[in-house]
Design a protein around this motif. Sequence first.
Motif, mmCIF file in Angstrom:
data_model
loop_
_atom_site.group_PDB
_atom_site.id
_atom_site.type_symbol
_atom_site.label_atom_id
_atom_site.label_comp_id
_atom_site.label_asym_id
_atom_site.label_seq_id
_atom_site.Cartn_x
_atom_site.Cartn_y
_atom_site.Cartn_z
ATOM 1 N N LEU A 35 87.143 50.984 -6.728
ATOM 2 C CA LEU A 35 87.638 52.183 -6.881
ATOM 3 C C LEU A 35 88.617 52.619 -5.773
ATOM 4 C CD1 LEU A 35 84.668 54.326 -7.931
ATOM 5 C CD2 LEU A 35 86.385 53.573 -9.425
ATOM 6 N N PRO A 36 89.603 53.165 -5.951
ATOM 7 C CA PRO A 36 90.576 53.688 -4.801
ATOM 8 C C PRO A 36 90.085 54.752 -4.189
ATOM 9 C CG PRO A 36 91.533 54.434 -6.996
ATOM 10 C CD PRO A 36 90.227 53.520 -7.268
ATOM 11 N N VAL A 37 89.889 54.852 -2.681
ATOM 12 C CA VAL A 37 89.482 55.957 -2.011
ATOM 13 C C VAL A 37 90.794 56.409 -1.108
ATOM 14 C CG1 VAL A 37 87.847 56.449 -0.272
ATOM 15 C CG2 VAL A 37 87.009 55.046 -2.047
ATOM 16 N N GLN A 38 90.900 57.587 -1.005
ATOM 17 C CA GLN A 38 92.084 57.913 -0.236
ATOM 18 C C GLN A 38 91.300 58.376 1.340
ATOM 19 O OE1 GLN A 38 94.080 61.794 -0.575
ATOM 20 N NE2 GLN A 38 96.035 60.546 -0.337
ATOM 21 N N LYS A 39 91.987 57.704 2.196
ATOM 22 C CA LYS A 39 91.533 57.778 3.784
ATOM 23 C C LYS A 39 91.752 59.183 4.270
ATOM 24 C CE LYS A 39 93.783 54.276 4.820
ATOM 25 N NZ LYS A 39 94.322 53.009 5.418
ATOM 26 N N PRO A 40 90.892 59.614 4.980
ATOM 27 C CA PRO A 40 91.178 60.904 5.712
ATOM 28 C C PRO A 40 91.829 60.698 6.925
ATOM 29 C CG PRO A 40 88.861 60.429 5.965
ATOM 30 C CD PRO A 40 89.104 59.293 4.773
ATOM 31 N N ALA A 41 92.724 61.691 7.409
ATOM 32 C CA ALA A 41 93.536 61.143 8.614
ATOM 33 C C ALA A 41 92.807 60.900 9.742
ATOM 34 C CB ALA A 41 94.315 62.563 8.790
ATOM 35 N N SER A 42 91.448 61.028 9.797
ATOM 36 C CA SER A 42 90.500 60.761 10.965
ATOM 37 C C SER A 42 90.002 59.402 10.868
ATOM 38 C CB SER A 42 89.461 61.769 11.377
ATOM 39 O OG SER A 42 88.783 61.961 10.030
ATOM 40 N N ASP A 44 89.038 55.875 11.015
ATOM 41 C CA ASP A 44 89.164 54.568 11.809
ATOM 42 C C ASP A 44 88.880 53.403 11.197
ATOM 43 O OD1 ASP A 44 89.452 52.687 14.049
ATOM 44 O OD2 ASP A 44 87.962 53.701 15.180
ATOM 45 N N GLU A 45 89.858 52.653 10.799
ATOM 46 C CA GLU A 45 89.815 51.383 9.723
ATOM 47 C C GLU A 45 88.772 50.213 10.577
ATOM 48 O OE1 GLU A 45 93.012 50.112 7.989
ATOM 49 O OE2 GLU A 45 93.900 51.874 7.704
ATOM 50 N N SER A 46 88.561 50.392 11.944
ATOM 51 C CA SER A 46 87.923 49.275 12.519
ATOM 52 C C SER A 46 86.526 49.664 12.540
ATOM 53 C CB SER A 46 88.405 48.959 14.131
ATOM 54 O OG SER A 46 88.226 50.350 14.779
ATOM 55 N N GLN A 47 86.103 50.923 12.111
ATOM 56 C CA GLN A 47 84.843 51.378 12.223
ATOM 57 C C GLN A 47 83.952 51.014 10.985
ATOM 58 O OE1 GLN A 47 84.437 55.660 13.181
ATOM 59 N NE2 GLN A 47 82.778 55.507 13.965
ATOM 60 N N HIS A 48 82.809 50.638 11.133
ATOM 61 C CA HIS A 48 82.082 50.454 9.578
ATOM 62 C C HIS A 48 81.742 51.811 9.252
ATOM 63 C CE1 HIS A 48 79.147 48.729 6.879
ATOM 64 N NE2 HIS A 48 78.273 49.595 7.454
ATOM 65 N N PHE A 49 81.565 51.876 7.719
ATOM 66 C CA PHE A 49 81.183 53.356 7.198
ATOM 67 C C PHE A 49 80.146 52.623 5.922
ATOM 68 C CE2 PHE A 49 83.511 52.501 2.960
ATOM 69 C CZ PHE A 49 84.510 51.873 3.323
ATOM 70 N N ASP A 50 79.440 53.628 5.638
ATOM 71 C CA ASP A 50 78.421 53.402 4.702
ATOM 72 C C ASP A 50 78.739 54.372 3.469
ATOM 73 O OD1 ASP A 50 77.476 55.894 5.396
ATOM 74 O OD2 ASP A 50 75.963 54.826 6.894
ATOM 75 N N SER A 51 77.777 54.406 2.515
ATOM 76 C CA SER A 51 77.858 55.301 1.269
ATOM 77 C C SER A 51 78.288 56.820 1.738
ATOM 78 C CB SER A 51 76.779 55.370 0.529
ATOM 79 O OG SER A 51 75.583 55.610 0.798
ATOM 80 N N SER A 52 77.572 57.054 2.903
ATOM 81 C CA SER A 52 77.537 58.496 3.268
ATOM 82 C C SER A 52 79.034 59.032 3.596
ATOM 83 C CB SER A 52 76.666 59.020 4.503
ATOM 84 O OG SER A 52 76.778 58.321 5.502
ATOM 85 N N ASP A 53 79.733 57.865 4.046
ATOM 86 C CA ASP A 53 80.934 58.315 4.458
ATOM 87 C C ASP A 53 82.214 58.560 3.496
ATOM 88 O OD1 ASP A 53 80.898 57.680 7.339
ATOM 89 O OD2 ASP A 53 80.726 55.523 6.860
ATOM 90 N N ILE A 54 81.495 58.213 2.183
ATOM 91 C CA ILE A 54 82.538 58.487 0.865
ATOM 92 C C ILE A 54 81.931 59.512 0.015
ATOM 93 C CG2 ILE A 54 83.553 57.283 -1.251
ATOM 94 C CD1 ILE A 54 82.659 54.747 0.276
ATOM 95 N N SER A 55 83.121 60.540 -0.415
ATOM 96 C CA SER A 55 83.008 61.477 -1.365
ATOM 97 C C SER A 55 83.747 61.441 -2.674
ATOM 98 C CB SER A 55 83.262 62.827 -0.521
ATOM 99 O OG SER A 55 84.677 62.785 -0.488
ATOM 100 N N TRP A 56 83.182 62.086 -3.675
ATOM 101 C CA TRP A 56 83.726 61.915 -4.855
ATOM 102 C C TRP A 56 85.420 62.562 -4.703
ATOM 103 C CZ3 TRP A 56 83.816 59.433 -9.186
ATOM 104 C CH2 TRP A 56 82.490 58.820 -9.567
ATOM 105 N N GLU A 57 85.440 63.797 -3.864
ATOM 106 C CA GLU A 57 86.724 64.132 -3.619
ATOM 107 C C GLU A 57 87.665 62.956 -3.022
ATOM 108 O OE1 GLU A 57 87.832 66.880 -4.584
ATOM 109 O OE2 GLU A 57 86.259 67.363 -5.469
ATOM 110 N N MET A 58 87.214 62.138 -2.155
ATOM 111 C CA MET A 58 87.936 61.184 -1.749
ATOM 112 C C MET A 58 88.553 60.105 -2.733
ATOM 113 S SD MET A 58 85.868 60.642 1.724
ATOM 114 C CE MET A 58 86.489 58.962 2.261
ATOM 115 N N ILE A 59 87.533 59.800 -3.616
ATOM 116 C CA ILE A 59 87.688 58.837 -4.888
ATOM 117 C C ILE A 59 88.732 59.269 -5.706
ATOM 118 C CG2 ILE A 59 86.689 57.444 -6.699
ATOM 119 C CD1 ILE A 59 84.175 57.468 -5.221
ATOM 120 N N LEU A 60 88.540 60.876 -6.129
ATOM 121 C CA LEU A 60 89.163 61.422 -7.129
ATOM 122 C C LEU A 60 90.764 61.460 -6.387
ATOM 123 C CD1 LEU A 60 87.259 64.055 -8.447
ATOM 124 C CD2 LEU A 60 87.617 61.839 -9.415
ATOM 125 N N ALA A 61 90.882 61.694 -5.220
ATOM 126 C CA ALA A 61 92.143 61.655 -4.443
ATOM 127 C C ALA A 61 92.839 60.215 -4.289
ATOM 128 C CB ALA A 61 92.029 62.291 -3.045
#
Length: 385
Positions: A35-42, A44-61
């Motif tokens: 699924l495509p996720v739109q990254k927020p401006a903040s 940090d691609e070098s930083q690990h993220f888990d499921s809590s970092d992703i919202s449905w709004e980011m997926i829909l965007a």
Amino acid sequence: MSDNKSSINSVVYITLPEDFKVPENAFQIDTTIPLPVQKPASWDESQHFDSSDISWEMILAGILVILAYEKDNVHLPYYRSLLTSVRPQIKKELTEAAILKARNEDFEIAEEIFAALRGLEPDDTTTLINSALFYDERATAYRNNGLFEDADACDDQALQYYKIAMQAENPAPDAYFNAGFFYLKQRNFARAKDVFETYLALISSVTDENSSENEQYKKNRAQEIIQDISSRNLEDEQFKAAYDYISSGEEEKGLEEIRAFLEKNPKVWNAWFMLGWGLRRLERWADAKAAFTQSVECGGDNVDTFNELAICHIELEEFAEARKLLVKALGIEPENTKVMSNLGFLAKRMGNISEAQRYFVTVLEFEPNDIIAQQALKELEQESL
């Protein structure tokens, strides 16, 4: 125009983790499709993220960006289904948002939303018409701001979507009605007449008794325009050729064509206007003034003619007459920034620097991106130093 590359670069693809919470009304998620996720401006691609970092709004965007710019993505049908499942009213919401952004001249955002709408329903006639209207109105705004190349590019886009909408299997009458006004703006009267006639043919089955007030207005307006074009012979090839020549910088050829037209149609104000336009571009101010004056006498007593005639008077240093014409034009259209700008240039020529500045400041209050007013103010400030 919007930067497609930067929009695409704001999206990353993920596979949903098993513990990701799915909306109750969503259809069955296919975890094999990223699924495509739109990254927020903040982000940090070098930083690990888990499921809590992703919202449905980011997926829909993210899906909206893909719909807008990746027309060949093999998973588009899946993304469309997922989007409409989670947000059933998404088309209505996006359409309203795009129109609002366009009205506020947030053109880059509006353009991206319209692109997403076309990706969501590529064959939706309403979206195609709205896209055409958006580029049509954007072209007018750019031209008013002195951004002529951008305006021409938007006109090309508008024409593309008008044509697609009119060539649809079941075209909406409004596609032809709105395209008619586009062709009028382009001075392509023959084509305008054709599409207005097609519009009337498409609505012929609707009787006056069954039509709404707006539908009756549009029907009457189309009939009036067709009659006007025919009565003044504006579909004549010489008239169109004159416009094409003058607008492309071949003024002498255009003047030859429009004079030949006027020999056969001496009472057509549009033709006298075009003659004046060509002469004005050649800086033949006295001749242009005579042509625009004749245009007014033949019925062209409108803002554009008054404005053009005033320019000639300014160049001939007939300032009092120029001011009368510009004030009359502004009385007809109080928010016309072209007229305001010319009042500013008139004040400048007359040595009224503070008055000129006030006019250009007012222009920028209506059109903050007007480069002509911006440059004029800059020059006035430098002169006052």
